[in-house]
Scaffold this motif. Sequence first.
Motif, PDB file in Angstrom:
ATOM      1  N   UNK A 317       0.219   3.753  -4.554  1.00  0.00           N
ATOM      2  CA  UNK A 317      -0.464   2.844  -5.783  1.00  0.00           C
ATOM      3  C   UNK A 317      -0.301   3.675  -7.142  1.00  0.00           C
ATOM      4  N   UNK A 318      -1.188   4.950  -7.006  1.00  0.00           N
ATOM      5  CA  UNK A 318      -1.482   5.756  -8.149  1.00  0.00           C
ATOM      6  C   UNK A 318      -0.103   6.483  -8.541  1.00  0.00           C
ATOM      7  N   UNK A 319       0.567   6.877  -7.568  1.00  0.00           N
ATOM      8  CA  UNK A 319       1.986   7.724  -7.828  1.00  0.00           C
ATOM      9  C   UNK A 319       2.597   6.592  -8.682  1.00  0.00           C
ATOM     10  N   UNK A 320       2.857   5.279  -8.251  1.00  0.00           N
ATOM     11  CA  UNK A 320       3.287   4.118  -8.995  1.00  0.00           C
ATOM     12  C   UNK A 320       2.783   4.124 -10.416  1.00  0.00           C
ATOM     13  N   UNK A 321       1.572   4.137 -10.425  1.00  0.00           N
ATOM     14  CA  UNK A 321       1.040   3.963 -11.932  1.00  0.00           C
ATOM     15  C   UNK A 321       1.325   5.115 -13.011  1.00  0.00           C
ATOM     16  N   UNK A 322       1.350   6.238 -12.110  1.00  0.00           N
ATOM     17  CA  UNK A 322       1.918   7.453 -13.034  1.00  0.00           C
ATOM     18  C   UNK A 322       3.189   7.429 -13.418  1.00  0.00           C
ATOM     19  N   UNK A 323       4.237   6.954 -12.464  1.00  0.00           N
ATOM     20  CA  UNK A 323       5.585   6.577 -12.888  1.00  0.00           C
ATOM     21  C   UNK A 323       5.766   5.562 -13.923  1.00  0.00           C
ATOM     22  N   UNK A 324       4.923   4.552 -13.988  1.00  0.00           N
ATOM     23  CA  UNK A 324       4.822   3.406 -14.789  1.00  0.00           C
ATOM     24  C   UNK A 324       4.718   3.943 -16.394  1.00  0.00           C
ATOM     25  N   UNK A 325       3.631   4.961 -16.324  1.00  0.00           N
ATOM     26  CA  UNK A 325       3.281   5.652 -17.557  1.00  0.00           C
ATOM     27  C   UNK A 325       4.436   6.302 -18.037  1.00  0.00           C
ATOM     28  N   UNK A 326       5.143   6.979 -17.319  1.00  0.00           N
ATOM     29  CA  UNK A 326       6.206   7.986 -17.704  1.00  0.00           C
ATOM     30  C   UNK A 326       7.298   7.079 -18.310  1.00  0.00           C
ATOM     31  N   UNK A 327       7.477   5.747 -17.417  1.00  0.00           N
ATOM     32  CA  UNK A 327       8.766   4.789 -17.787  1.00  0.00           C
ATOM     33  C   UNK A 327       8.476   4.275 -19.190  1.00  0.00           C
ATOM     34  N   UNK A 328       7.057   3.878 -19.489  1.00  0.00           N
ATOM     35  CA  UNK A 328       6.695   3.566 -20.933  1.00  0.00           C
ATOM     36  C   UNK A 328       6.922   4.523 -21.817  1.00  0.00           C
ATOM     37  N   UNK A 329       6.599   5.681 -21.787  1.00  0.00           N
ATOM     38  CA  UNK A 329       6.647   6.880 -22.634  1.00  0.00           C
ATOM     39  C   UNK A 329       8.162   7.009 -23.056  1.00  0.00           C
ATOM     40  N   UNK A 330       9.055   6.998 -21.864  1.00  0.00           N
ATOM     41  CA  UNK A 330      10.347   7.101 -22.250  1.00  0.00           C
ATOM     42  C   UNK A 330      11.209   6.027 -22.954  1.00  0.00           C
ATOM     43  N   UNK A 424     -17.752  14.062  -7.606  1.00  0.00           N
ATOM     44  CA  UNK A 424     -17.392  15.365  -7.139  1.00  0.00           C
ATOM     45  C   UNK A 424     -16.026  15.741  -6.904  1.00  0.00           C
ATOM     46  N   UNK A 425     -15.284  14.590  -6.354  1.00  0.00           N
ATOM     47  CA  UNK A 425     -14.215  14.761  -5.808  1.00  0.00           C
ATOM     48  C   UNK A 425     -13.126  13.959  -6.079  1.00  0.00           C
ATOM     49  N   UNK A 426     -13.316  12.934  -6.799  1.00  0.00           N
ATOM     50  CA  UNK A 426     -12.170  12.122  -6.948  1.00  0.00           C
ATOM     51  C   UNK A 426     -11.052  12.873  -7.789  1.00  0.00           C
ATOM     52  N   UNK A 427     -11.186  13.472  -8.782  1.00  0.00           N
ATOM     53  CA  UNK A 427     -10.289  13.968  -9.726  1.00  0.00           C
ATOM     54  C   UNK A 427      -9.396  14.995  -8.812  1.00  0.00           C
ATOM     55  N   UNK A 428     -10.180  15.569  -7.915  1.00  0.00           N
ATOM     56  CA  UNK A 428      -9.317  16.589  -7.152  1.00  0.00           C
ATOM     57  C   UNK A 428      -8.063  15.922  -6.446  1.00  0.00           C
ATOM     58  N   UNK A 429      -8.416  14.579  -6.069  1.00  0.00           N
ATOM     59  CA  UNK A 429      -7.203  13.759  -5.400  1.00  0.00           C
ATOM     60  C   UNK A 429      -6.296  13.090  -6.543  1.00  0.00           C
ATOM     61  N   UNK A 430      -6.943  12.679  -7.579  1.00  0.00           N
ATOM     62  CA  UNK A 430      -6.118  11.922  -8.687  1.00  0.00           C
ATOM     63  C   UNK A 430      -5.217  12.690  -9.182  1.00  0.00           C
ATOM     64  N   UNK A 431      -5.448  13.853  -9.668  1.00  0.00           N
ATOM     65  CA  UNK A 431      -4.438  14.652 -10.609  1.00  0.00           C
ATOM     66  C   UNK A 431      -3.202  15.254  -9.549  1.00  0.00           C
ATOM     67  N   UNK A 432      -3.278  15.701  -8.284  1.00  0.00           N
ATOM     68  CA  UNK A 432      -2.272  15.981  -7.497  1.00  0.00           C
ATOM     69  C   UNK A 432      -1.352  14.596  -7.172  1.00  0.00           C
ATOM     70  N   UNK A 433      -2.045  13.587  -7.039  1.00  0.00           N
ATOM     71  CA  UNK A 433      -1.392  12.367  -7.041  1.00  0.00           C
ATOM     72  C   UNK A 433      -0.442  12.012  -8.038  1.00  0.00           C
ATOM     73  N   UNK A 434      -0.916  12.086  -9.319  1.00  0.00           N
ATOM     74  CA  UNK A 434      -0.324  11.834 -10.522  1.00  0.00           C
ATOM     75  C   UNK A 434       0.639  12.777 -10.666  1.00  0.00           C
ATOM     76  N   UNK A 435       0.699  13.942 -10.281  1.00  0.00           N
ATOM     77  CA  UNK A 435       1.610  14.844 -10.424  1.00  0.00           C
ATOM     78  C   UNK A 435       2.870  14.668  -9.665  1.00  0.00           C
ATOM     79  N   UNK A 436       2.437  14.097  -8.385  1.00  0.00           N
ATOM     80  CA  UNK A 436       3.514  13.430  -7.432  1.00  0.00           C
ATOM     81  C   UNK A 436       4.297  12.465  -7.903  1.00  0.00           C
TER      82      UNK A 436
END
Length: 450
Positions: A317-330, A424-436
């Motif tokens: 889901x979150x990788x899909x959101x990250x891809x959607x953001x890139x699609x919009x920027x493109x 404490x830990x959510x961003x530790x997961x969110x950023x790598x998932x977004x990079x993915x």
Amino acid sequence: MKPILSPIKPQIPTATKGKYISVKTKFWISHIASFIWMCFSIYVAQPWLEDLAKILSFPLALLIIGGISYIPGYMNAFLVISLILDRQPAFKNEYPNDEITILIAAHNEEDKIFQTLHYIDKQDYSGKVKVFVINNGSTDKTVHEVVKAKRELATEIELLNEEKPGKFNALNHALEMVETPYVITIDADTLLHPSSIRYLVARMKSSPEDVCAVAGSVLTKNSRENLWTKVQEWDYFLGIASIKRLQGLYQGTLVAQGAYSLYKTNCIKEVGGWPDAIGEDIVLTWRLLQKKWKVYFEPLAVSFTEVPSTFIHFVRQRARWARGMIEGLTEIKPWNQPQVYVKYLTGINLLMPYLDLTYTLCWIPGLILAFFGYNWIVGPMTLLVLPLTLLSYSILYFYQRNVVFKALNLRIRKNILGFIFFILGYQLIMSPVSVYGYIQEVFKLKRNWK
């Protein structure tokens, strides 16, 4: 956080009294305060920069610290000041009765679709409501459940079929048949608070003519399922909601999310409907903004959605959101947006890959090094961002509790364990998932809608 099953007539919060501050003034006050904070953090962190520069070189040290401290601190300060200055205008008409159409794209939703339709049927909205459920190649009993709803519920429901896969195909098929001035999209697993549609339409009717869409507030409905959903409950309640309020204040909500949003039908048709994109709601919203229209957010129009209960579904889901953001920027560059606030808000998204990469490749390894006594990357200075984060969440928590939940007769669940893991830990997961997700989009890997 559970929705109320029976219709209620809550107390509508009125606009806070006091001297009016224009959006432009709020924008610049927030920027000036954020710049002062960033200058302070740069001054305090000077020894940290010098020590890291001895190891990695000054340019690389500046790049790393800028990505994990300076810029995030600036953005958090901007968020905090903006939330403090935010005042939601009062409704001009609390009980609109305009005819609306609701679109629900459904693919194998037999266990959810009837409940979703039942909650629509229990709305306290006095206007005529017609629902199109678009069966998008379901192989289960989705159709059977929709037919059951047509038979048992009072709401007018029409079942459509769209064999071409893709949510955008399903929605565009139904859009051709929409004749009402307003159209709402909700996901097949979204449950609406009894007053939700009324608030959503009321915000649109109370807005200037150039407002083309209003995003509703989306919270979690399955937060009790496991620790993973408990953590996401706070992300929706605090993280996503705070960003929505910030963007709504500056009249440029960047995602009128497909899970629950209201649009002017003619505006949707003018931009060609929903695009063939993995983030179809993101790209659609940016196309609307490019037309010099505005997109608002209504925090009282509350809905409840089912969040991923497993890690793999969350990643998708979150990788899909990250891809959607890139699609919009493109497709639509920030500098091509006609409104200054939208230029700024979409411009922030240009920084997100840099921030997520820095966090993933530098902050996380730096955190591991810090546990062994090496504070080269992560040290006491990184804690400067934490007070601002907690302050912004505190401001939003009290707003949600006192303005939103109190008015809707809802209670905030005591989810302490989820909050601790969220902080404490959510961003530790969110950023790598977004990079993915960014990597998936760069290499145009296979799309996954589920």
